[in-house]
Each structure stands twice: as C-alpha cells, then as structure tokens.
Motif scaffolding. Structure first.
Motif, PDB file in Angstrom:
ATOM      1  N   GLU A 181     -43.822  -4.756  25.094  1.00 34.97           N
ATOM      2  CA  GLU A 181     -44.844  -5.250  26.016  1.00 34.97           C
ATOM      3  C   GLU A 181     -45.815  -6.190  25.308  1.00 34.97           C
ATOM      4  O   GLU A 181     -46.240  -7.206  25.873  1.00 34.97           O
ATOM      5  CB  GLU A 181     -45.589  -4.065  26.627  1.00 34.97           C
ATOM      6  N   ALA A 182     -46.172  -5.856  24.074  1.00 35.24           N
ATOM      7  CA  ALA A 182     -47.080  -6.710  23.312  1.00 35.24           C
ATOM      8  C   ALA A 182     -46.460  -8.087  23.074  1.00 35.24           C
ATOM      9  O   ALA A 182     -47.146  -9.114  23.180  1.00 35.24           O
ATOM     10  CB  ALA A 182     -47.428  -6.050  21.986  1.00 35.24           C
ATOM     11  N   ALA A 187     -46.153 -13.800  24.006  1.00 32.20           N
ATOM     12  CA  ALA A 187     -45.336 -14.984  24.273  1.00 32.20           C
ATOM     13  C   ALA A 187     -45.768 -15.678  25.559  1.00 32.20           C
ATOM     14  O   ALA A 187     -45.795 -16.921  25.639  1.00 32.20           O
ATOM     15  CB  ALA A 187     -43.866 -14.587  24.356  1.00 32.20           C
ATOM     16  N   SER A 188     -46.099 -14.899  26.577  1.00 27.33           N
ATOM     17  CA  SER A 188     -46.493 -15.480  27.860  1.00 27.33           C
ATOM     18  C   SER A 188     -47.768 -16.300  27.737  1.00 27.33           C
ATOM     19  O   SER A 188     -47.919 -17.338  28.391  1.00 27.33           O
ATOM     20  CB  SER A 188     -46.686 -14.374  28.900  1.00 27.33           C
ATOM     21  N   TYR A 189     -48.698 -15.826  26.892  1.00 29.53           N
ATOM     22  CA  TYR A 189     -49.978 -16.501  26.733  1.00 29.53           C
ATOM     23  C   TYR A 189     -50.036 -17.360  25.471  1.00 29.53           C
ATOM     24  O   TYR A 189     -51.085 -17.911  25.146  1.00 29.53           O
ATOM     25  CB  TYR A 189     -51.116 -15.489  26.726  1.00 29.53           C
ATOM     26  N   GLN A 190     -48.907 -17.440  24.749  1.00 33.00           N
ATOM     27  CA  GLN A 190     -48.864 -18.213  23.504  1.00 33.00           C
ATOM     28  C   GLN A 190     -50.025 -17.825  22.584  1.00 33.00           C
ATOM     29  O   GLN A 190     -50.748 -18.671  22.049  1.00 33.00           O
ATOM     30  CB  GLN A 190     -48.886 -19.709  23.799  1.00 33.00           C
ATOM     31  N   ALA A 191     -50.200 -16.528  22.435  1.00 31.70           N
ATOM     32  CA  ALA A 191     -51.316 -15.998  21.662  1.00 31.70           C
ATOM     33  C   ALA A 191     -51.075 -16.146  20.161  1.00 31.70           C
ATOM     34  O   ALA A 191     -49.945 -15.984  19.687  1.00 31.70           O
ATOM     35  CB  ALA A 191     -51.525 -14.525  22.002  1.00 31.70           C
ATOM     36  N   ALA A 220     -37.058 -10.138  18.404  1.00 27.15           N
ATOM     37  CA  ALA A 220     -38.230 -10.968  18.680  1.00 27.15           C
ATOM     38  C   ALA A 220     -37.835 -12.338  19.216  1.00 27.15           C
ATOM     39  O   ALA A 220     -38.547 -12.918  20.045  1.00 27.15           O
ATOM     40  CB  ALA A 220     -39.066 -11.112  17.410  1.00 27.15           C
ATOM     41  N   LYS A 221     -36.708 -12.870  18.744  1.00 22.67           N
ATOM     42  CA  LYS A 221     -36.254 -14.161  19.254  1.00 22.67           C
ATOM     43  C   LYS A 221     -36.032 -14.105  20.760  1.00 22.67           C
ATOM     44  O   LYS A 221     -36.255 -15.088  21.473  1.00 22.67           O
ATOM     45  CB  LYS A 221     -34.954 -14.571  18.559  1.00 22.67           C
ATOM     46  N   GLY A 222     -35.585 -12.953  21.238  1.00 24.04           N
ATOM     47  CA  GLY A 222     -35.346 -12.807  22.664  1.00 24.04           C
ATOM     48  C   GLY A 222     -36.605 -12.904  23.496  1.00 24.04           C
ATOM     49  O   GLY A 222     -36.539 -13.213  24.695  1.00 24.04           O
ATOM     50  N   SER A 253     -48.602 -22.861  18.650  1.00 29.63           N
ATOM     51  CA  SER A 253     -47.156 -22.866  18.890  1.00 29.63           C
ATOM     52  C   SER A 253     -46.625 -21.520  19.375  1.00 29.63           C
ATOM     53  O   SER A 253     -45.417 -21.360  19.540  1.00 29.63           O
ATOM     54  CB  SER A 253     -46.423 -23.280  17.602  1.00 29.63           C
ATOM     55  N   GLY A 254     -47.513 -20.565  19.573  1.00 26.82           N
ATOM     56  CA  GLY A 254     -47.088 -19.262  20.060  1.00 26.82           C
ATOM     57  C   GLY A 254     -46.998 -18.232  18.962  1.00 26.82           C
ATOM     58  O   GLY A 254     -47.182 -18.537  17.777  1.00 26.82           O
ATOM     59  N   PRO A 255     -46.714 -16.986  19.328  1.00 24.64           N
ATOM     60  CA  PRO A 255     -46.686 -15.891  18.363  1.00 24.64           C
ATOM     61  C   PRO A 255     -45.501 -15.971  17.407  1.00 24.64           C
ATOM     62  O   PRO A 255     -44.522 -16.682  17.662  1.00 24.64           O
ATOM     63  CB  PRO A 255     -46.602 -14.646  19.245  1.00 24.64           C
ATOM     64  N   ALA A 256     -45.598 -15.211  16.316  1.00 24.33           N
ATOM     65  CA  ALA A 256     -44.547 -15.199  15.298  1.00 24.33           C
ATOM     66  C   ALA A 256     -44.212 -13.757  14.933  1.00 24.33           C
ATOM     67  O   ALA A 256     -45.002 -12.835  15.167  1.00 24.33           O
ATOM     68  CB  ALA A 256     -44.999 -15.967  14.061  1.00 24.33           C
ATOM     69  N   PHE A 257     -43.039 -13.593  14.354  1.00 19.89           N
ATOM     70  CA  PHE A 257     -42.548 -12.269  13.979  1.00 19.89           C
ATOM     71  C   PHE A 257     -41.945 -12.349  12.585  1.00 19.89           C
ATOM     72  O   PHE A 257     -41.137 -13.239  12.304  1.00 19.89           O
ATOM     73  CB  PHE A 257     -41.489 -11.806  14.982  1.00 19.89           C
ATOM     74  N   ILE A 258     -42.353 -11.443  11.706  1.00 20.57           N
ATOM     75  CA  ILE A 258     -41.791 -11.342  10.357  1.00 20.57           C
ATOM     76  C   ILE A 258     -41.128  -9.981  10.205  1.00 20.57           C
ATOM     77  O   ILE A 258     -41.754  -8.947  10.466  1.00 20.57           O
ATOM     78  CB  ILE A 258     -42.871 -11.506   9.275  1.00 20.57           C
TER      79      ILE A 258
END
Length: 373
Positions: A181-182, A187-191, A220-222, A253-258
């Motif tokens: 959900e987070a 992603a929806s708000y490009q936070a 996360a790519k999904g 550019s939006g959120p990121a995932f490591i």
C-alpha cells in the motif's frame, strides 16, 4: 589517491551491483562508480570504524540482554554495511522511518547509543525526539513505517521541500500489505521516498525463498518504482546506490527501491534460536563475505596502515562499550505517570480515567500490605 580496478567479473555481478568483492578487490561498476568518486583512504577508514562501532554496539546489546539489563535486543550482526552505507548517504533534512533493527542508521544520525537502549530496557516508550534528529522512533509493527514514510514524503512534495524520506524494512516485511500500500501511494503521488529493504534472507525462521520466487526488487518495479539491487555487504556500493536513489527521488522522478542483499548472522532477536532452522554451512558461507573484512582487505591493497586503523577502531568501540555499561547502571526507571504522558497530544478524559483507575489499583497493594502487618 589513485584507485585501481580488477577488470574481471566480480562475484555476484550478474545478481546485484557490487564495487568491493568479498576479497577486497575493487571492480568497475559503471552504474555506481561516479557516486563514490571521492571515497579515498580516510573515507574508507571512517566507514570501517563506523561499522566496527555498531558491531560492538550490537555485541553489547546482546550481552546486556543476556545479563538481564535489557528486556529484548534485535541484533544486526552482518548488516553493518547496509546500514552504515545508506545512513552516511543521507542529508540532515531527510527523514528516516526505521524498523526495530536500524541501530546503525541511528548511530549515523548522531543518536546517543545510550538512548537506543531505553526502549529495549523498558525505561521509556522511545529514546529520542524524532524532530531533533529527523528520525522516527524504532517501529515494532512489521512494515507499518513504510506507510508513515510515504505519507511524510507526500507532505514534502506538497510543501515543495528538497528533502526526501527513507524507510527501512526486511525481506519478510515485503509480504505485508502495508508495504504494498505504501508503494502504491508513493508511486501514485510520485513522492520523494526511498524504500530500503535489507534482504537478510530470514524473516524470523522463514527463508526468503518462501517469500518470493524472484528478486524482491522486481516486486517494486511492478509498482512503477526505480530499483537498485545491490550487494548489501559492500559498504561502498550501498553508499553509492543510496546516493543514486536519493538523487532520483529529489528530482521529482518518483519513489525508489533498494534491495540490499545481506545476511542476518545473528538471531532475529535475543528471544530466537536460529540454530533450530538455519544450516551452519550457510552461516559459514556468508561469514566469508563479512562487510568489515572486505573493507580492511581493500585498504590493505591501497597501502593503508591496518594496524593503526584497528587500534583506532578498538579505542572507539571500547569507549562506546564503557559508556553503555555506565549508562545502563544509571538509567532511571520510568514513573507510573510516564505510561500516560504521550498517548495524546492534549488531555483526554478517557485516558485520565485510565490513569486514575491504575493509580487506585497500585494503591490497593499498599493498603493490603499495611493491613497484613
């Protein structure tokens, strides 16, 4: 300083990004190298000392729990590079939302190690004021902090701030609905938020292979997040990847995932016995990828004075341990009213009723003791 590279393929290069191999050899990594161009011998030595300090902090935390001074402790042994590398990449204005294991990130934030012990001792509901260090208190509920981070990052965007948020969690938390959900909200708000997963291979007694059939970063790519999958035992690579991810989210550019691929060498907590579910050979395999050993090995190739470095590290860790031991013996127990002090921001009649009822309950013990004399 001149950095030399081994042009051969580093171990694990096909699976994750890596700069320092387990034997200390530095390999070229085009995607990350430019993010750590300034990392020289003194910088590497500081990273080594940082990791040595939190390893000692972890050792002392475990020992204090075994001696009855702490109620519980969540070890981080083996995950030093993931925490120090990412923690040292952050700016002061960035806000951190940790789980219960990010002692090293708190150390990077300047939080006194004594304050880390307060919650685990039961002497306070939290150890520090989050707004003084821009780091929330440690979260026990699995994955809940990711929603807090996404919401905070949305606020940063609405305010036009240049800061970012980062949230830490383990591989097991990625199976929680809160994390999904987070990522949807972010992603929806490009936070401007970085989701930092320490894939330590074990969600308590559940192996990561039962959590996912592929790489966690692919999940996360999904959701539309930019992703980095990095060797979590390589402090330089983690530093670089976190800097890259933070730069990405700061540009709108939006959120990121490591996904930092590491390993929990110790127990899940001091209430856990990992020998009941984990193969000793697996532990041996990951011990050969130790985060501190590879930095020391690389420094050796650069001609650094390892004896002097280890002496500095010993002094720093011994000072920390002595301070912790002194603090634990002088840490005051909480007052009864402290249980009710920070539940609401303003007085609340329901809470006041509970306070009064509990005071009467405790007073009953004193009355019974007096009557029995």
């Amino acid at each position: 300083m001149s950095i030399t590279f081994d042009s051969s393929t580093p171990e694990g290069a096909e699976d994750y990004l890596q700069i320092l191999a387990p034997d200390g050899t530095r390999h070229p990594c085009p995607e990350l190298d430019h993010w750590v161009e300034e990392i020289d011998i003194p910088a590497l030595e500081n990273l080594y000392i940082d990791m040595a300090c939190i390893r000692r902090l972890d050792t002392e935390g475990t020992a204090l729990q075994r001696q009855g001074e702490l109620g519980l402790w969540a070890p981080l042994l083996g995950q030093e590079a993931a925490q120090i590398g990412s923690g040292r990449a952050l700016e002061h204005d960035d806000f951190i939302f940790p789980s219960y294991r990010e002692h090293g990130v708190a150390y990077c934030r300047g939080i006194d190690p004594h304050d880390l012990l307060r919650m685990w001792r039961g002497a306070a509901p939290s150890g520090w004021n989050p707004y003084e260090v821009n780091m929330a208190n440690q979260q026990i509920v699995i994955g809940a902090q990711t929603l807090h981070a996404a919401g905070y990052a949305m606020g940063l965007k609405f305010d036009g701030s240049a800061a970012a948020a980062i949230t830490y969690f383990g591989d097991g938390a990625t199976s929680q609905g809160d994390v999904s959900e987070a990522m949807v909200f972010a992603a929806s708000y490009q936070a401007p938020v970085v989701f930092f997963c320490q894939n330590n291979h074990w969600a308590i007694s559940e192996p990561v292979t039962r959590q996912t059939s592929g790489y966690i970063a692919d999940r996360a790519k999904g959701f539309g997040l930019a992703t980095w999958r990095v060797d979590g035992n390589d402090v330089v690579a983690v530093l670089a990847a976190t800097r890259a991810a933070l730069a990405h989210v700061r540009t709108g550019s939006g959120p990121a995932f490591i996904e930092a691929v590491t390993y929990r060498m110790g127990a899940h907590t001091t209430a856990d016995d990992p020998t009941r579910y984990r193969d000793a050979l697996e532990l041996e395999e990951w011990a050969a990828k130790d985060p501190l050993d590879r930095v020391a090995a690389h420094l050796d190739t650069l001609g650094a004075d390892l004896a002097a470095l280890r002496e500095r590290a010993k002094q720093a860790t011994d000072d920390m341990a002595a301070g912790l031991r002194e603090a634990i013996t002088t840490m005051p127990d909480p007052e009864v009213d402290d249980l009710f002090a920070h539940v609401y921001s303003h007085p609340h009649p329901w809470l006041e009723e509970q306070r009064e009822n509990y005071a009467n309950y405790l007073a009953g013990f004193a009355e019974n003791a007096q009557a029995s004399k």
